[in-house]
Structure formats: C-alpha cells, structure tokens
Design a protein around this motif. Structure first.
Motif, PDB file in Angstrom:
ATOM      1  N   ASP A 143       0.844  -1.212   0.000  1.00  0.00           N
ATOM      2  CA  ASP A 143       0.000   0.000   0.000  1.00  0.00           C
ATOM      3  C   ASP A 143       0.874   1.255   0.000  1.00  0.00           C
ATOM      4  OD1 ASP A 143      -2.162   1.665   0.103  1.00  0.00           O
ATOM      5  OD2 ASP A 143      -2.704   1.218   2.178  1.00  0.00           O
ATOM      6  N   GLN A 178      -0.951   4.575   0.824  1.00  0.00           N
ATOM      7  CA  GLN A 178      -1.752   4.543   2.058  1.00  0.00           C
ATOM      8  C   GLN A 178      -3.249   4.692   1.746  1.00  0.00           C
ATOM      9  OE1 GLN A 178       0.358   7.587   4.481  1.00  0.00           O
ATOM     10  NE2 GLN A 178       0.898   5.871   5.822  1.00  0.00           N
ATOM     11  N   PRO A 193      -5.119   3.840   5.442  1.00  0.00           N
ATOM     12  CA  PRO A 193      -4.203   4.332   6.474  1.00  0.00           C
ATOM     13  C   PRO A 193      -4.403   3.588   7.792  1.00  0.00           C
ATOM     14  CG  PRO A 193      -6.001   5.874   6.156  1.00  0.00           C
ATOM     15  CD  PRO A 193      -6.159   4.807   5.110  1.00  0.00           C
ATOM     16  N   ASN A 194      -3.316   3.324   8.481  1.00  0.00           N
ATOM     17  CA  ASN A 194      -3.356   2.673   9.796  1.00  0.00           C
ATOM     18  C   ASN A 194      -4.258   1.437   9.788  1.00  0.00           C
ATOM     19  OD1 ASN A 194      -1.742   4.809  10.887  1.00  0.00           O
ATOM     20  ND2 ASN A 194      -3.600   6.068  10.950  1.00  0.00           N
TER      21      ASN A 194
END
Length: 419
Positions: free
Chosen positions: A393, A396, A399-400
């Motif tokens: 990725d 992103q 994200p997270n």
C-alpha cells in the motif's frame, strides 16, 4: 489546446436562447422588473475548475436556492433529531408556498416555504438571537460559495412589502410550537436570507461543495459533514423541484433546487456542481430555460444519477503464486461494496494454500469505508487461518490498517519488500 467544455456549454445555451415562454416572478415587485433575456450556465468540478458561459457574472438573489444550504447549517448546528422533530422530509406534491403540514403541524419538508421558515429558525446554536442567526447563515452560505455574500436591500424591502403569506405561515407554525419565537422576526430573517446576491458561478461552486461531500472545491474548507450532505442531497432529490419533482427525477435525475429569481442548481455526488440562470419561470416557479439546459446536460453527458457504471469484474488484476509459499493478489480501480465482494469471493473460494499472502493495493485509486472494512476482514480471516498477510500500500489507501481481533498485517511499499 482550447477546452471543448466552454464551447459545449455555449452551444447548449444557444439552443435554448430563443425560448421565450414563461415570465419573471411578478408577485415580488423588484423581481418582476428583471431582464427576462439574461441567460447563463456554469459547471464546477470537485477540484475547483469552473466552466462558465453567458451572463455568468451577473448578480441576482439566491431566493429558495438558499433552502438546502440553510438546512445543512441547521443540521450541522442543532443535530439531526432536533431538526427532524420540527421539519419532515416527505414530498408535499404541492406548490412551494402552500401550507403543507403533517398532522402535528410539522412542515412536510425544508424545501417548501413552511419548512424553510422553520429551518431558518434552527440555524446557529440554541438560544442565538436573530442577528447572530443571520450572521451565521451569511457566514455559512459564503463558505459554500467561497466568497463573502451580500444582501440586496431593494429586493429584501420589496419582498417584505408582500410577505403576507409567509407571515401567516409563520404564525401558524408558532401556534403549533414549531417556532418558539416572534414569527415576524423569523420571516424577516428568512426573507433576508433569500435576498443574498449570488452569481451563476457562485451557485455552481455551492453545488459542487455538496457534490464534494461538503468540502468547498476552491478553498478546501470543510463546510459541513458528509452525513449532512447525504441528508441534504436526499431531500433535494425528492423535494427540491416542488410539485414537479417526479418529472425532474425521471427526466433529469440530478439532485436540484430552484429559485424564483431564475437560478437553478444541481449537485451530482462525486462528479460536478451545475448552475443555470434564466428569469423566465414556469407555473411551478422553476426556470423554463434552466430546466431545458439541465435536460440537455443530463442527456448529453450521462449525468442522470441512475446512469451509473456497472461494477468492474476485472478488479483483480493478478492472482498468482510468485514463490513457493507466497501468493499475490493485485487489486485495481475504485473499490465499493460490489468490487470488494469480488475480492472477498476470489480469496474465500480460492482457498489459497500458500503460507504467505500479499494483497497489492498500488493500483487502487479510491476505496470507500465499506470496501475498506471488507478488505480488512479478509486480512483478519486469513490471519486466523494461519496465513502471514502483507498489504502492499504505497499510497496509504488504507491508512493505519487494523484487521481487528485476532488479525495481523504487515504493510510494505512494494512486493519486493516482502522477505
């Protein structure tokens, strides 16, 4: 190279220019004197590009086009439940100035005058005075437009001289406790709201802010939340064109709102904001040439909201073993539920035998929240089945990433980063 879009807009404007049916609103003396031949159209993209032709810099009053935007402010300021307790969301099937109330005295929707008067009273925090409320409305609508808007005092005075029906509606709303303050003051504020001056370009950018999930395309300011935008666009779709809403949805298919000064906006979610201006109105109070322009735009460009592209069945670009114990899934395009379901089905039914699994998102340009959660659930279940999962990725897109209970994932930039 010269862009073909302004030329297209000019051609469409020329196709309706000879239509002299309808007339400017005559129940407001100041509007009755408007030049009926003025004509403009503008489109604003979600990244702030504006295409405009005709009398696009001429100012006119926003009138009822203010209704969806003030409704958005009320929802943002007071919350959904307090606003819905005072104003419904059902189409009235009646003209905009009819007294359309439900059995409890609640206006049927915020796009008719009864609902808009009630909605005006709900802008700003509870307990705000009339001046503070109007300042909030001007600030809010200016944020949608991307520039400071001003009141046309002559139109305001002219409307107030003939505001008998709106005043009577406001007193009826007070009798039902929909309003809890002086009805005359509320009508005064509502009339000033309708007297704000805008251009066709302003309206296109205001519509584009709704199409852009509440973010103003030029300033980048988040004006209202995505949840508020969804509510507003839904009500615009069913109620924005008054008692011709059904014809509009079937023939044009763009969430829209009209105003009796001749403005007309359409906000196509995720694509574009459109505005037209022509003061000649039909019997419903909608711009005759504006409707014809929108019909052309919808037909020529496939903008009807029911004309959506089919779900991609090629969302999985690659599915192959690239090492003895590593399988690679390369996903591409934009991911919504239908596209994510293809990924879920391929991984679930394919029952990969490899110990390590790589899911490559480097060719994904967009992913909504539902698809994001579906991909993370795939990762979680692969982890629970004993696989080591890698997420490629680099942009992103997720994200997270957190697969949730029992799941784990290693994020890498390229497939080559996997040991």
């Amino acid at each position: 190279m010269r862009s073909p879009i302004p030329d297209y807009l000019a051609e469409v404007l020329g196709s309706v220019e000879s239509d002299e049916t309808g007339a400017p609103a005559d129940y407001i003396p100041e509007l009755a004197t408007a030049n009926p031949n003025r004509l403009a159209a503008a489109m604003a993209t979600l990244d702030g590009e504006v295409y405009a032709v005709g009398d696009c810099s001429d100012e006119f009053t926003i009138q009822s086009i203010s209704k969806p935007f003030v409704y958005a402010l009320a929802l943002a300021d007071r919350g959904f439940e307090p606003v819905l307790a005072k104003v419904g969301v059902e189409p009235s099937g009646e003209a905009f100035n009819k007294v359309s109330l439900d059995g409890g005295g609640r206006p049927l929707n915020p796009m008719i005058n009864a609902g808009a008067i009630a909605t005006h009273s709900l802008a700003g925090p509870a307990g705000i005075d009339a001046k503070g409320r109007f300042d909030r409305i001007v600030d809010g609508l200016s944020a949608f437009a991307g520039r400071r808007l001003q009141v046309d005092e002559a139109v305001f005075a002219s409307e107030m001289d003939t505001a008998f029906r709106n005043t009577s509606i406001a007193y009826l709303l007070r009798a039902y406790d929909v309003l809890d303050e002086d009805p005359t003051a509320v009508v005064g504020g509502y009339t000033r709201q309708c007297s704000l001056l805008v251009t066709t370009v302003d309206l296109a950018l205001m519509a584009a802010t709704l199409a852009n999930r509440g973010i103003q395309p030029v300033t980048g300011e988040r004006v209202v939340s995505e949840a508020v935008v969804r509510q507003v666009l839904s009500v615009m779709t069913t109620c924005g064109m008054y008692d011709s809403a059904g014809d509009w949805v079937t023939q044009v298919g763009i969430p829209a709102k009209s105003g009796v000064a001749g403005g007309l906006i359409g906000a196509l979610p995720g694509q574009v904001g459109i505005a037209t201006f022509s003061p000649r109105l039909d019997r419903h109070g909608n711009s005759v040439r504006g409707i014809r322009l929108f019909e052309r735009f919808s037909d020529d460009t496939g903008m009807h909201m029911m004309d959506v592209p089919s779900s991609s069945t090629t969302v999985i670009r690659k599915d192959r073993r690239i090492a003895d114990d590593l399988r690679l899934y390369v996903i591409q395009g934009g991911l919504r539920f239908a596209e994510a379901e293809h990924v879920v089905r391929r991984v679930s039914y394919g029952a990969p035998k490899e110990r390590r699994i790589a899911i490559d998102l480097s060719h994904v340009h967009a992913i909504d929240d539902v698809a994001r959660r579906m991909i993370l659930e795939v990762i979680r279940r692969l982890s629970l089945d004993g696989h080591e999962v890698f997420l490629v990725d680099p942009e992103q897109v997720i994200p997270n990433p957190d697969p949730g209970t029992g799941g784990s994932v290693t994020v890498v930039t390229t497939v080559g980063d996997i040991d």
